[in-house]
Design a protein around this motif. Structure first.
Motif, short mmCIF file in Angstrom:
data_model
loop_
_atom_site.label_atom_id
_atom_site.label_comp_id
_atom_site.label_asym_id
_atom_site.label_seq_id
_atom_site.Cartn_x
_atom_site.Cartn_y
_atom_site.Cartn_z
N GLY A 132 -7.30 -33.45 4.43
CA GLY A 132 -7.24 -34.12 5.91
C GLY A 132 -7.89 -33.25 7.27
N ALA A 172 -11.44 -33.08 7.20
CA ALA A 172 -12.10 -34.06 7.58
C ALA A 172 -12.01 -34.16 9.13
CB ALA A 172 -11.12 -35.48 7.11
N THR A 193 -14.29 -40.00 6.22
CA THR A 193 -13.69 -41.03 5.61
C THR A 193 -13.17 -40.79 4.33
OG1 THR A 193 -15.29 -42.51 6.89
CG2 THR A 193 -13.97 -43.42 5.08
N PHE A 194 -13.84 -40.15 3.47
CA PHE A 194 -13.41 -39.97 1.88
C PHE A 194 -12.33 -38.92 2.04
CE2 PHE A 194 -17.15 -42.67 1.16
CZ PHE A 194 -16.47 -43.50 0.29
N GLY A 198 -10.53 -37.88 4.24
CA GLY A 198 -9.21 -38.35 4.98
C GLY A 198 -8.33 -39.29 4.27
N ALA A 199 -9.09 -39.84 3.32
CA ALA A 199 -8.38 -40.99 2.71
C ALA A 199 -7.15 -40.66 1.92
CB ALA A 199 -9.26 -41.69 1.75
N TRP A 246 -4.98 -38.18 2.65
CA TRP A 246 -3.85 -38.02 3.58
C TRP A 246 -3.30 -39.11 4.16
CZ3 TRP A 246 -4.70 -38.46 8.92
CH2 TRP A 246 -3.51 -38.19 9.61
N VAL A 247 -4.21 -40.01 4.39
CA VAL A 247 -4.03 -41.32 4.89
C VAL A 247 -3.02 -42.27 4.15
CG1 VAL A 247 -4.94 -43.68 5.86
CG2 VAL A 247 -5.91 -41.41 6.61
N VAL A 299 0.60 -40.70 4.99
CA VAL A 299 1.04 -41.05 6.09
C VAL A 299 1.21 -42.68 6.03
CG1 VAL A 299 0.51 -39.03 7.32
CG2 VAL A 299 -1.07 -40.92 7.37
N GLY A 346 -1.35 -45.01 5.93
CA GLY A 346 -2.12 -45.64 7.01
C GLY A 346 -3.00 -46.49 6.36
N HIS A 347 -3.04 -46.59 5.05
CA HIS A 347 -3.92 -47.93 4.38
C HIS A 347 -3.37 -49.12 4.50
CE1 HIS A 347 -6.84 -45.12 3.04
NE2 HIS A 347 -5.91 -44.50 2.35
N LEU A 366 -7.94 -38.93 -3.79
CA LEU A 366 -6.92 -40.11 -3.71
C LEU A 366 -6.30 -40.64 -4.94
CD1 LEU A 366 -6.37 -42.53 -1.61
CD2 LEU A 366 -8.42 -43.38 -1.88
N TYR A 377 -2.55 -41.03 -5.47
CA TYR A 377 -1.92 -42.26 -5.75
C TYR A 377 -0.95 -42.03 -6.77
CZ TYR A 377 -3.01 -46.42 -3.34
OH TYR A 377 -2.99 -47.24 -2.34
#
Ligand code: NA
Ligand code: NA
Lengths: 181, 442, 309
Positions: free
Chosen positions: A16, A19, A59-60, A62-63, A65-66, A69, A71-72, A145, A149
């Motif tokens: 992150g 990113a 984008t990728f 950071g995904a 980390w998002v 949090v 964020g998706h 990611l 998951y």
């Protein structure tokens, strides 16, 4: 299991930060391009391409980390309305569905990266960047990611579904005054 | 399977995935991947990586994170607060005054950017927190910005108009002019609705309890300067021949970061460099989500196109022999539904070659129709499941649920439908300016 | 039973763009042959993005495409020779190039990558400017240009112009807003992107055309091998007809370009033989030289192309 979750989450946070740096570099390269072209009337060769790739990388990378949090964005009306057991099932199912897609994309991204690397593909510009460079962050981010998951699903299995989030309760909170600070 | 049946299956799968709470980007992606598997067999994975990459590696998308960053920088400083305080002092007698000024700001920003999510991001980042602080309900605060942001593709410059111009061989300059007055008309419609809604609910009127003297009003003005400076700088970058719209976003973002650091960090000490990581964290969180949704919706559009679904329906409409206004009605319904599921550029590319000749044959003006189509696409931006503006707002204001944003933007959808009706009755609203500036088209 | 083929290209559909017409002609002929072939045409990049078409056609995801070969030059650097300044010169010479050892080599690379060529097409192009007309290299000095492909960019830099790289979709706005003062691309794109609305001067291809690009109709080898012999033959014949059609239209295209620009009140000029030679001299010092250095037996390829009468 706890160690896995900790380790993966720490890695995701690190990505992150990277990113964020890519994002900053994108802003700087666009601005540099406009300056060089408008003020110095010089040719600009690499900036458009670099900026585009930097945003993709941000984008990728950071995904994951998002995901930590939350964020998706999703539609969580039913999850909130459901009881705790049903909600757990829904969270697990949606997590699995997302994992399937992300895993397939990780494979596809690897395929593309590997192909670009072994065949020595480059971008068709004067700058002529080896294409493995901009595609590597895509694969790295998607792989992390996936792992993140799995970590989230483990968390779900061990800790159960978290209480409805703050913005979940907002849904039924029609009062205006409560938002006043 | 016939295209229509496959389409319905995809739709059902998508709705099921969304209902259990799958993130929108991944739900869209999974349905697309499933559909692609049935069309091409497993070897489509060989090109999937390349397609996903190039869906996002587009310079025109760069403006979205840049505009979000711009908003985040300003939002971290007192610039936004100062601006809204000043607006509050001047507009506190008008019901919903702050919403009105946000809508105005949206239409100004629409003139800066060619994309709707970017417009949404730029205004919403500051506007929504300030509106909420001043007691506006979440629905109106978020709905108005979601709708106001859609003006980005109607008021020039506009990415959709450029794509339409190329796909239909119409003058892009003329298309830009055609969008201008309808853009302002919609702004006014949005504003009227806002006043009615605020009056009726008696909300947003809490400002009325306070009253400001003229001196207080003027005293607030100097602090608006930084904000005006930002708008002036971006406008100059864009219209002074310095940069293209996509580039202007980047320059604007850097300018905002520097300006905020200098004015508020150095001079008034109300800002601190430790806020820098927060700015980037906020930006990243929102833009990652939006970019992934854009990438996934491109895959979704690719799957729909591969199955010839959109094209088959457009062809079916083309084969009907009906009265021209019935035809226009059907085309509108079709565009609305297509807009639910596809981003604007996708709809235009898939349907324009089939629909435009019919529209012109039926005696409709292609420039007028461009405006009608664009408004339909604007509606699509604030309707689920693929409503980019909804997700932008959700990223900016995570404490407002998607449901509230949706409820808030629905009345604005009706405003847009009213706009379409108005344009059908008075086509001159779209055609007056282009005819005035460029002469009557042949 | 019937086979449905997917044909993709990036130009406007049903608007008379010659590349669209070629694909539509193949679709029509293939169907008319009565061998169970059906071709769905996806114009305007409504299926696959312009540059992704190469990967898609070589892997058999799309079956047919009208594809500017230089777009794949990042993967096969030899393809840069198909968008090399001054290498072609005229439509007559383009015809002769098609069957030369030079093109044989290019075509064998295409086949090795997984595609076969159904129809040849060399598109001419020109320059547009908002300032002075671009004729000699001197006239490009100090202009900010957008070129299609690195070979032209290198040559323009050699002539003292500045290069701004941006997607073709931004040319219009960039020229309108003075970010660009000029651009060069194919006759077809100069018309379909409506650059005449924002240009002051057009340098039409004419007798001494600097800009030529090879944009053949490709078919996926994977898809082709799946067809039966009759179907394969029907497609080959349809391809020949499309090629014939193109040969008849090639010169008319340049005329259409001139008409579109004159109709919009844009000044139209051509390069003289002397202008052309000056540009070629610069190109030999820049893009040709780089090509020879970058590409294995690149010099040999250029020599073979230049050897054609
Ligand atoms: Na706009
Ligand atoms: Na939608």
């Amino acid at each position: 299991m706890r160690l896995y979750i900790k380790l993966v989450s720490a890695l995701s946070r690190l990505l992150g930060v990277i990113a964020g740096l890519f994002l900053l570099s994108a802003v700087l390269s666009v601005s540099q391009m406009v300056f060089v072209r408008y003020m110095l009337n010089q040719s600009t060769v690499w900036q458009t391409e670099y900026t585009t790739y930097a945003i993709v990388a941000a984008t990728f990378l950071g995904a994951p980390w998002v995901l930590i949090v939350k964020g998706h964005v999703n539609v969580d009306v039913l999850q909130i309305a459901a009881g705790p057991r049903l909600r757990l099932v829904m969270e697990a199912l949606s997590g699995l569905a997302a994992l399937v897609f992300v895993a397939l994309m990780t494979y596809a991204a690897w395929y593309h990266f590997e192909e670009a690397l072994t065949n020595g593909w480059r971008s068709d510009t004067v700058w002529s960047v080896p294409l493995w460079m901009p595609t590597l962050p895509m694969w790295t981010g998607l792989l992390m990611l996936c792992l993140q998951y799995i970590a989230e699903l483990m968390r779900l299995a061990t800790e159960g579904a978290p209480a409805p989030s703050a913005h979940g309760t907002e849904l039924f909170d029609e009062t205006v005054g409560s938002t006043k600070s | 399977m016939s295209p229509l049946v496959s389409g319905l299956v995809m739709l059902a799968a998508l709705l099921a995935l969304l209902a259990i709470g799958t993130p929108i980007a991944f739900a869209l992606g999974l349905v697309a991947v499933g559909a692609l598997f049935t069309v091409y067999g497993p070897f489509f994975l060989e090109t999937l990586g390349e397609q996903f990459f190039s869906a996002m590696a587009s310079f025109s998308l760069v403006s979205i994170p840049m505009f979000i960053l711009m908003g985040a920088a300003v939002a971290s400083s007192p610039a936004g607060k100062d601006l809204y305080e000043a607006l509050d002092r001047w507009l506190n007698r008008v019901p919903g005054g702050l919403v009105l000024s946000n809508l105005g700001a949206c239409s100004i920003f629409a003139a800066l950017s060619g994309s709707s999510p970017a417009t949404c991001a730029a205004i919403g980042k500051m506007g929504i927190p300030e509106m909420r602080k001043r007691g506006y309900p979440a629905e109106i605060a978020s709905g108005s910005i979601a709708a106001g942001g859609t003006l980005g593709i109607l008021i020039p410059p506009s990415v959709t108009m450029i794509v339409y111009g190329i796909a239909t061989e119409t003058s892009i300059g003329r298309l830009f002019l055609a969008g201008l007055l309808p853009g302002f008309m919609l702004t006014v419609y949005f504003m009227i609705w806002t006043i009615i809604a605020c009056r009726r609910r008696g909300i947003g009127l809490s400002d009325l309890t306070e009253s400001f003297s003229m001196r207080e009003r003027f005293a607030a003005l100097p602090r608006v300067l930084p904000f005006l400076l930002i708008i002036a700088a971006v406008l100059y970058t864009l219209y002074g021949g310095v940069a293209t719209p996509s580039e202007a976003a980047g320059v604007g973002a850097l300018f905002c970061l520097v300006l905020v650091a200098i004015i508020y960090g150095v001079f008034s000490h109300s800002w601190n460099f430790r806020q820098m990581p927060t700015i980037f964290r906020d930006t990243l969180k929102e833009s990652v989500m939006i970019m992934l949704i854009i990438g996934a919706s491109e895959l979704f559009a690719f799957a729909l196109s591969s199955m010839f679904i959109t094209q088959s329906i457009a062809q079916a409409i083309a084969d009907m022999e009906v009265n021209r206004w019935v035809l226009m009605g059907i085309v509108n319904v079709f565009l609305l539904i297509a807009g639910f599921f596809l981003p604007p550029v996708g709809v235009i590319l898939m349907t324009a070659p089939i629909l435009i000749p019919i529209i012109i044959n039926a005696g409709f003006d292609p420039y007028w129709f461009a405006v009608i189509l664009t408004i339909n696409m604007e509606i699509g931006l604030i309707t689920p499941p693929v409503g980019l503006n909804l997700y932008v707002i959700n990223g900016i204001a995570p404490d407002i649920s998607l449901g509230s944003i949706l409820r808030g933007s629905l009345p604005y959808v009706l405003c847009m439908v009213l706009g379409i009706v108005t344009l059908c009755v008075f086509p001159q609203i779209a055609l007056f300016l282009p005819n005035l500036v460029m002469g009557v088209a042949l | 039973d019937d086979v449905t083929l997917r044909a993709s290209h990036q130009w406007p559909g049903g608007k008379g763009d010659v590349r669209d017409e070629m694909v539509q002609l193949i679709a029509k002929e293939a169907k008319a042959a009565g061998v169970g072939l059906d071709v769905q045409v996806f114009p305007g990049a409504s299926l696959v993005k312009p540059k992704d078409q190469w990967g898609a056609v070589t892997k058999g995801q799309i079956d047919l495409t009208a594809f500017p070969l230089d777009y794949a030059s990042g993967r096969h650097p030899e393809f840069s020779a198909t968008l090399m300044p001054g290498l072609v010169g005229s439509h007559e010479r383009a015809q002769r190039l098609n069957d030369s050892p030079f093109m044989e080599e290019i075509k064998s690379i295409v086949e090795e990558a997984g595609a076969i060529i159904l129809a040849d097409a060399w598109l001419a192009g020109g320059f547009v400017s908002q300032q002075q007309c671009i004729t000699s290299p001197e006239t490009a000095k100090g202009q900010t240009m957008r070129a299609a492909g690195p070979a032209f960019e290198e040559m323009l830099v050699g002539a003292g112009a500045s290069i701004a790289s941006m997607p073709s979709s931004e040319i219009y706005t960039a020229m309108q807003q003075n970010v660009l003062t000029g651009a060069n691309t194919s006759s077809g794109s100069l018309v379909s992107y409506r650059i005449f609305e924002v240009a002051k001067c057009l340098t039409a291809p004419g007798e001494n055309a600097l800009w030529f690009m090879y944009e053949p109709i490709l078919m996926s080898k994977r898809s082709f091998d799946r067809l039966n012999e009759e179907q394969q033959q029907a497609l080959q014949e349809a391809g020949d007809k499309a090629e014939e059609y193109f040969a008849g239209e090639a010169a008319a295209l340049d005329q259409k370009l001139i008409e579109a620009y004159e109709g919009a009140g844009v000044e139209v000029v051509e390069m003289s033989k002397d202008d052309f030679d000056q540009w070629l001299a610069i190109a030999k010092e820049t893009s040709y030289k780089n090509f020879a250095e970058r590409v294995e037996n690149g010099q040999d390829l250029i020599d073979k192309a230049l050897a054609v009468e």
